[in-house]
Design an enzyme around this catalytic site. Structure first.
Site, PDB file in Angstrom:
ATOM      1  N   ASP A 118       0.802  -1.167  -0.180  1.00  0.00           N
ATOM      2  CA  ASP A 118       0.119  -0.193   0.015  1.00  0.00           C
ATOM      3  C   ASP A 118       0.799   1.431  -0.009  1.00  0.00           C
ATOM      4  O   ASP A 118       1.701   1.413   1.030  1.00  0.00           O
ATOM      5  CB  ASP A 118      -0.978  -0.061   1.158  1.00  0.00           C
ATOM      6  CG  ASP A 118      -2.294   0.795   0.849  1.00  0.00           C
ATOM      7  OD1 ASP A 118      -2.461   1.326  -0.199  1.00  0.00           O
ATOM      8  OD2 ASP A 118      -2.931   0.980   1.985  1.00  0.00           O
ATOM      9  N   HIS A 125      -3.590  13.878   0.854  1.00  0.00           N
ATOM     10  CA  HIS A 125      -3.826  13.180   1.938  1.00  0.00           C
ATOM     11  C   HIS A 125      -2.842  13.182   2.916  1.00  0.00           C
ATOM     12  O   HIS A 125      -3.044  13.585   4.130  1.00  0.00           O
ATOM     13  CB  HIS A 125      -3.777  11.724   1.500  1.00  0.00           C
ATOM     14  CG  HIS A 125      -3.853  10.768   2.591  1.00  0.00           C
ATOM     15  ND1 HIS A 125      -4.769  10.622   3.624  1.00  0.00           N
ATOM     16  CD2 HIS A 125      -2.964   9.527   3.000  1.00  0.00           C
ATOM     17  CE1 HIS A 125      -4.377   9.717   4.520  1.00  0.00           C
ATOM     18  NE2 HIS A 125      -3.277   9.106   4.221  1.00  0.00           N
ATOM     19  N   GLU A 193     -10.245   3.888   4.396  1.00  0.00           N
ATOM     20  CA  GLU A 193      -9.504   4.717   3.596  1.00  0.00           C
ATOM     21  C   GLU A 193      -9.924   4.328   2.294  1.00  0.00           C
ATOM     22  O   GLU A 193      -9.936   3.212   1.714  1.00  0.00           O
ATOM     23  CB  GLU A 193      -7.869   4.442   3.826  1.00  0.00           C
ATOM     24  CG  GLU A 193      -7.241   4.916   5.167  1.00  0.00           C
ATOM     25  CD  GLU A 193      -5.824   4.953   5.049  1.00  0.00           C
ATOM     26  OE1 GLU A 193      -5.148   4.402   4.337  1.00  0.00           O
ATOM     27  OE2 GLU A 193      -5.225   5.704   5.801  1.00  0.00           O
ATOM     28  N   GLU A 195      -9.221   4.251  -1.404  1.00  0.00           N
ATOM     29  CA  GLU A 195      -8.139   3.996  -2.446  1.00  0.00           C
ATOM     30  C   GLU A 195      -8.526   3.360  -3.506  1.00  0.00           C
ATOM     31  O   GLU A 195      -9.690   2.650  -3.897  1.00  0.00           O
ATOM     32  CB  GLU A 195      -7.103   3.146  -1.716  1.00  0.00           C
ATOM     33  CG  GLU A 195      -6.759   3.554  -0.551  1.00  0.00           C
ATOM     34  CD  GLU A 195      -5.449   2.672   0.245  1.00  0.00           C
ATOM     35  OE1 GLU A 195      -4.826   2.061  -0.389  1.00  0.00           O
ATOM     36  OE2 GLU A 195      -5.205   2.948   1.614  1.00  0.00           O
ATOM     37  N   ASP A 227      -8.999   0.486   2.650  1.00  0.00           N
ATOM     38  CA  ASP A 227      -7.872   0.019   3.685  1.00  0.00           C
ATOM     39  C   ASP A 227      -8.206   0.361   5.095  1.00  0.00           C
ATOM     40  O   ASP A 227      -8.035   1.343   5.655  1.00  0.00           O
ATOM     41  CB  ASP A 227      -6.609   0.791   2.985  1.00  0.00           C
ATOM     42  CG  ASP A 227      -5.407   0.425   3.906  1.00  0.00           C
ATOM     43  OD1 ASP A 227      -5.314  -0.690   4.601  1.00  0.00           O
ATOM     44  OD2 ASP A 227      -4.659   1.397   4.318  1.00  0.00           O
ATOM     45  N   GLN A 234      -2.795   1.816  15.251  1.00  0.00           N
ATOM     46  CA  GLN A 234      -2.034   2.330  14.215  1.00  0.00           C
ATOM     47  C   GLN A 234      -0.956   3.332  14.872  1.00  0.00           C
ATOM     48  O   GLN A 234       0.324   3.555  14.623  1.00  0.00           O
ATOM     49  CB  GLN A 234      -2.442   2.951  12.994  1.00  0.00           C
ATOM     50  CG  GLN A 234      -1.596   3.221  11.830  1.00  0.00           C
ATOM     51  CD  GLN A 234      -2.507   3.937  10.661  1.00  0.00           C
ATOM     52  OE1 GLN A 234      -3.695   3.885  10.676  1.00  0.00           O
ATOM     53  NE2 GLN A 234      -1.557   4.443   9.899  1.00  0.00           N
ATOM     54  N   LYS A 247      -3.797  -2.266  10.547  1.00  0.00           N
ATOM     55  CA  LYS A 247      -4.273  -2.462   9.237  1.00  0.00           C
ATOM     56  C   LYS A 247      -4.554  -3.883   9.014  1.00  0.00           C
ATOM     57  O   LYS A 247      -5.396  -4.193   7.924  1.00  0.00           O
ATOM     58  CB  LYS A 247      -3.331  -1.763   8.259  1.00  0.00           C
ATOM     59  CG  LYS A 247      -2.821  -0.436   8.524  1.00  0.00           C
ATOM     60  CD  LYS A 247      -3.717   0.533   7.582  1.00  0.00           C
ATOM     61  CE  LYS A 247      -2.987   1.990   7.375  1.00  0.00           C
ATOM     62  NZ  LYS A 247      -3.786   2.703   6.583  1.00  0.00           N
ATOM     63  N   THR A 350      -4.979   6.736   0.397  1.00  0.00           N
ATOM     64  CA  THR A 350      -6.203   7.504   0.477  1.00  0.00           C
ATOM     65  C   THR A 350      -6.222   8.486  -0.598  1.00  0.00           C
ATOM     66  O   THR A 350      -5.290   9.315  -0.633  1.00  0.00           O
ATOM     67  CB  THR A 350      -6.320   8.231   1.763  1.00  0.00           C
ATOM     68  OG1 THR A 350      -6.251   7.234   3.106  1.00  0.00           O
ATOM     69  CG2 THR A 350      -7.678   8.808   2.065  1.00  0.00           C
TER      70      THR A 350
END
Lengths: 418, 418
Positions: A118, A125, A193, A195, A227, A234, A247, A350
């Protein structure tokens, strides 16, 4: 969970690939025209593709698209042309056993995903997130030099419709009077997120590098990628090695892979580079696609009518604003000597715009949890509640283009107690 | 590249599993007794394992150990007992077509690795590295609460003997008069990291968590892991998402998986926890294994005799000093809801002691590149040179225990020019 709502995304100009089953069709490769799913395994068995040279027998009977995706893009293009020509008069000309209505079909993960990397391709972002978390919009030190990224968890990428269970984890207890008190429990800051994910087609061997300008030969197409991110988990874990458990609990992709060929009429210029890039990262002017993304929250009313479901659009944003392209992501990863395997998923990070209403995650929309997002029923969110359904959608070009991704949905379920 | 040198690591008390081939044996599962490789596929075909109940037919004829590793540990134990009993009189009693000398054999990657998660389990390593880079030995904020880790690249994990090509990448040019000048080219700070890797056996489904105390049911065994690291590339890219291209270019594992059963007589107490751990991370007192690791540099002389190869031991260190166990790594990853798949590799991170001569990577040994390591021929290193061969080895318990890992080697080749 497959919705007829996005029929207009699936015109003859799209013809994406997915993996489907129905009560009378075993799991196999498929495409979709409006709300008709076309079972390509059954179609191939009927001799439909006999005119397409170099297409291996029974390749569409496979349980994933990997074998087909690994073929050269010229074969993908030949199959597409063949399908477009045959479907011109509509699906009625096809053998009856090769089609089903979308509502009668179960969609599966379209590819077996060996690796999920990723990236963080949106300048907006990183600036928005930096402002929200650190009060500093400066991008990371590598941002303008290459697409920064991290290794995601491939095994927990699931197809649209799979619920997501709120993860447990370690985080700072913001309610504790003692700063930096670490507790373990259900995340209090579950986020999405929005994406795009590029799916690798033809593989690239280890130590064979590829330039961005040539990398599209290795890209089969795109999906929407959610995501899911537990911001509190995190936040504690990612110093200094990056995100893991915040994640790894799950990511969701849309079931239909929109091909490079379907996207090619919608090329759009991306932002200008800020520094001179090495040869393998140099791009042409129109390096992005004009893809318009949106994210909605489908939420039960918090008022008296608890069975009423509201749809609140949280944000819309433009993939053509991405600072780095899918080709540059692939070229950057390969430049180290790493291989690219068929089915590998490369996330864009994102996709966000610069202003309110264009932020692709709640971290940005709520300014790091300091504000709330207002929903249509008057309720508010900072992060996601159990029972919320996140629905992402994306259309290519204008709304009437006939090319889109349909939806990528997932419902938040309560954390496990153990 | 397989060496007879470590014969004493492979007594009847070890019987590790690998995947081997020879000019007369197709690739299949194997074990090793001293310097004899025993081809288990051929052995199973001869009826040797007929007395072992629940062992699937032809499971050792597979090209990887995944199917066997996925079986319950009770079957692994039964196979081990059966082999130990039959091999008591030596390998002579086996069918002649089931054995070969180690020097006649090619070793392959023992398992297909779906996911590679690399942790940071050594307190000494994070303190030494912190001191070297930031002049601050404080561990990362999460360190005492859970094993921190990141997603590695599974597809570039290769078996011992595979050369490693110096990666190209972006990094700060330390020779430039302008601070923070970013350039692209061959890494100038290529390092090794001496680690252990735990290989997942029986899989754990998504959302089924496991406590550390029960997690050994899902661990098949251990390998030596060299997590090659380009420090300069890593240094620029890892803010804030962690390492990617500085690691993704390749990792090396030893070919023989030493099983949990072979290791169990060598349990050793690990460090005391510093905070109260949640239930799923609590461990018993003896949570580590007494594994003694060492890393050597095999390097051509830089004097007149250029064809002379020297072996310089750079460091020895003890896996029993690891702050977090393999069971805790597995339990932590699973606690988020993530699954564990057969063949997944969980790295311990660099195994380091607290003093000079016990550092598991050059970053630590050279204090972040500020000092040099002296080699036996009088030459010095800061980071690795092209032509250097890194050889790691590990013995379990005392040198005469009869249980060890053999070696994990890789030669550094020059960067690609393109």
């Amino acid at each position: 969970m497959t919705s007829p709502e996005y029929s207009h995304h699936f015109s003859l100009n799209n013809l994406p690939y997915g993996v489907a089953s129905s009560p009378v069709h075993p799991q196999q490769c498929a495409t979709r025209l409006h709300n008709t799913v076309i079972f390509l395994g059954a179609l191939q068995k009927s001799g439909f593709f006999n005119g397409v040279s170099s297409l291996p027998n029974n390749i569409f009977a496979e349980h994933t698209l990997n074998a087909f995706a690994a073929l050269p893009n010229s074969i993908h293009a030949a199959v597409r042309t063949h399908l477009q020509s045959a479907l011109q008069p509509g699906v009625e000309s096809l053998p009856a056993n090769s089609t089903a209505d979308i509502t009668a079909v179960t969609m599966h993960l379209p590819v077996s995903i060996g690796g999920f990397t990723d990236f963080s391709c949106s300048l907006n972002h990183v600036q928005n997130a930096g402002r929200a978390i650190l009060n500093d919009p400066s991008p990371p030190p590598g941002f303008f030099h290459f697409p920064i990224g991290y290794g995601g968890r491939a095994s927990t990428v699931a197809v649209s419709g799979t619920p997501i269970i709120r993860p447990n984890g370690h985080f700072y207890d913001r309610t504790s009077p003692t700063p930096k008190t670490v507790i373990y429990g259900p995340s209090r800051a579950l986020d999405y997120e929005m994406e795009l994910g590029a799916v690798i087609g033809r593989p690239l061997e280890r130590e064979k590098c590829v330039k961005a300008k040539d990398a599209e030969e290795h890209i089969f197409g795109f999906v929407i990628l959610n995501d899911w991110s537990a911001r509190d988990i995190q936040g504690l874990e990612m110093i200094p090695l990056g995100p893991l458990n915040g994640k790894a609990f799950g990511s969701t992709i849309s079931p239909w892979i929109v091909t490079i060929d379907a996207l090619s009429p919608f090329k759009a210029p991306g932002p200008e580079p800020r520094v001179t890039l090495p040869d393998h990262l140099q791009e042409e002017r129109d390096f992005n696609y004009d893809i318009n993304m949106s994210v909605e929250l489908l939420h039960p009313s918090n008022e008296t009518k608890k069975d009423e479901i509201h749809a609140s659009t949280i944000a819309t944003s433009l993939a053509k604003d991405l600072f780095w392209s899918h080709r540059q992501m692939a070229a950057h990863l390969a430049s180290s000597g790493c291989d690219l395997r068929t089915g590998d998923l490369l996330g864009t990070g994102t996709v966000s715009g610069p202003v309110d209403g264009s932020f692709g995650c709640l971290l940005e929309s709520t300014k790091g949890g300091k504000e709330t997002v207002k929903l249509v029923d008057g309720s508010e969110r900072v992060y996601l509640r159990d029972g919320d359904v996140v629905r992402m959608s994306a259309v290519v070009g204008a709304e009437g283009s006939g090319v889109g991704f349909g939806e990528c949905v997932g419902e938040v379920l309560p954390a496990r107690v153990y």
